[in-house]
Design an enzyme around this catalytic site. Structure first.
Site, PDB file in Angstrom:
ATOM      1  N   ARG A  63       0.860  -1.180   0.000  1.00  0.00           N
ATOM      2  CA  ARG A  63       0.000   0.000   0.000  1.00  0.00           C
ATOM      3  C   ARG A  63       0.901   1.236   0.000  1.00  0.00           C
ATOM      4  NH1 ARG A  63      -4.435   3.017  -1.233  1.00  0.00           N
ATOM      5  NH2 ARG A  63      -4.664   4.734   0.219  1.00  0.00           N
ATOM      6  N   GLU A  67       0.238  10.768   3.204  1.00  0.00           N
ATOM      7  CA  GLU A  67      -0.047  11.348   4.514  1.00  0.00           C
ATOM      8  C   GLU A  67      -1.352  12.140   4.507  1.00  0.00           C
ATOM      9  OE1 GLU A  67       2.401  14.122   7.658  1.00  0.00           O
ATOM     10  OE2 GLU A  67       2.586  14.572   5.527  1.00  0.00           O
ATOM     11  N   THR A 128     -13.704  18.435  -4.722  1.00  0.00           N
ATOM     12  CA  THR A 128     -12.288  18.386  -4.350  1.00  0.00           C
ATOM     13  C   THR A 128     -11.354  18.723  -5.512  1.00  0.00           C
ATOM     14  OG1 THR A 128     -10.548  16.973  -3.406  1.00  0.00           O
ATOM     15  CG2 THR A 128     -12.189  15.878  -4.763  1.00  0.00           C
ATOM     16  N   ASP A 140      -4.215  16.506  -8.693  1.00  0.00           N
ATOM     17  CA  ASP A 140      -3.388  15.581  -7.917  1.00  0.00           C
ATOM     18  C   ASP A 140      -1.927  15.870  -8.252  1.00  0.00           C
ATOM     19  OD1 ASP A 140      -2.096  13.450  -6.676  1.00  0.00           O
ATOM     20  OD2 ASP A 140      -3.628  11.988  -7.230  1.00  0.00           O
ATOM     21  N   ARG A 142       0.761  14.517  -6.593  1.00  0.00           N
ATOM     22  CA  ARG A 142       1.658  13.538  -6.001  1.00  0.00           C
ATOM     23  C   ARG A 142       2.629  12.959  -7.022  1.00  0.00           C
ATOM     24  NH1 ARG A 142      -2.792   9.895  -3.055  1.00  0.00           N
ATOM     25  NH2 ARG A 142      -3.844  10.433  -5.024  1.00  0.00           N
ATOM     26  N   THR A 163      -4.845  -0.469  -3.990  1.00  0.00           N
ATOM     27  CA  THR A 163      -5.219   0.873  -4.432  1.00  0.00           C
ATOM     28  C   THR A 163      -6.514   0.834  -5.227  1.00  0.00           C
ATOM     29  OG1 THR A 163      -4.437   2.868  -5.585  1.00  0.00           O
ATOM     30  CG2 THR A 163      -3.937   0.747  -6.610  1.00  0.00           C
TER      31      THR A 163
END
Length: 216
Positions: A63, A67, A128, A140, A142, A163
Site C-alpha cells: 500500500r 499522509e 475536491t 493531484d 503527487r 489501491t
C-alpha cells in the site's frame, strides 16, 4: 553537448533515497518494522512500514499511502484516508508479509494549509478537484518516484498494489516497479465523505465500489 555529458547529467539528476534506520513497532495488527528514509528530491522524511521477509519476494502486498493528518491522526470523516491506512495494515498483517509506504504528500501533494483552504471551498459547494484548481494546484500533484526507489531499496521484486487509483499503478510502473496485481480497498461512505468519494470515482477514475452512505 555529447552523449556522455547528457548521460552524466541524467544520472546526476536522478533522486536517491537513504534508509537511515529501522525499528520494531508493535501495533494492534502485530509487529511491524518502521524504516525512516531521507532523499535528495524533497525535504521530507518518508516511511516504510513492513512485516515479514520481503527481500527478493514476488507479489508482495503493498500500500502506498499518502499522509493525511486530518484523516490518519484526527479521524476526520471528510475523507477515507484513516480507514484506508488501518485496513491496509490489517491486510498486510493477515497476509503475514507486506509493506505500507507512508509518503509525506499531504492533500494529494498540495500541503496541509492549502488542503484546509480547499475544505473551505468544498463547504461552499465546489468539489475536491475544482477546489484544488481554484487554489492554483493540479487535481493531484503527487509523485511516486521516491515510493518506487524505496521499494527497490527494500528489494521487493513485484507488488500486489492495494489501491483504487489507476494513476498510482501507472506511476509506479513508470518508476520501474512490477505491479503484478491490483488489490481493491473497499470503503464505506458516510454522509461527510460521500460527495468526495463520488468525485474521485467520476472525475479521477478511481475504482470505487461505493457502499451506501451511513449516518455513523
Amino acid at each position: 553537448m555529447n552523449l556522455s555529458s547528457q548521460h552524466y547529467e541524467y544520472v546526476m539528476s536522478m533522486p536517491e533515497v537513504s534508509r537511515m534506520t529501522c525499528t520494531r513497532i508493535p501495533t494492534d495488527h502485530g509487529d511491524f518494522q518502521l524504516c525512516f528514509y531521507t532523499n535528495t528530491l524533497d525535504d521530507k522524511e518518508h516511511l516504510a512500514f513492513y512485516m515479514g521477509d520481503i527481500a527478493n519476494a514476488g507479489s508482495v502486498l503493498v500500500r502506498v499511502h499518502s499522509e493525511c493528518f486530518t484523516g490518519d491522526v484526527m479521524g476526520s470523516r471528510r475523507c477515507d484516508c484513516g480507514e484506508q491506512l488501518d485496513r491496509s495494515m490489517a491486510m498486510v498483517a493477515n497476509a503475514g508479509v507486506g509493506v505500507v509506504l507512508y509518503m509525506r504528500q499531504e492533500g494529494r501533494g498540495i500541503g496541509l494549509l492549502d488542503k484546509l483552504r480547499a475544505y473551505n471551498l468544498q463547504d461552499q459547494g465546489f468539489d475536491t478537484v475544482d477546489a484544488n484548481l481554484m487554489l492554483g494546484h493540479e487535481a493531484d500533484e503527487r509523485d511516486y518516484t521516491l515510493a518506487g526507489l524505496m521499494l527497490e531499496d527494500l528489494k521487493v521484486a513485484s507488488v500486489r498494489l492495494v489501491t483504487n487509483n489507476p494513476a498510482k499503478i501507472s506511476a509506479l510502473e513508470a518508476a520501474g516497479i512490477n505491479v503484478a496485481e491490483r488489490v481493491s480497498l473497499e470503503v464505506a461512505a458516510n454522509n461527510d465523505n460521500a460527495g468526495y468519494l463520488l468525485t474521485k470515482a467520476r472525475r479521477m477514475d478511481h475504482f470505487l465500489p461505493l457502499k451506501p452512505a451511513s449516518n455513523q
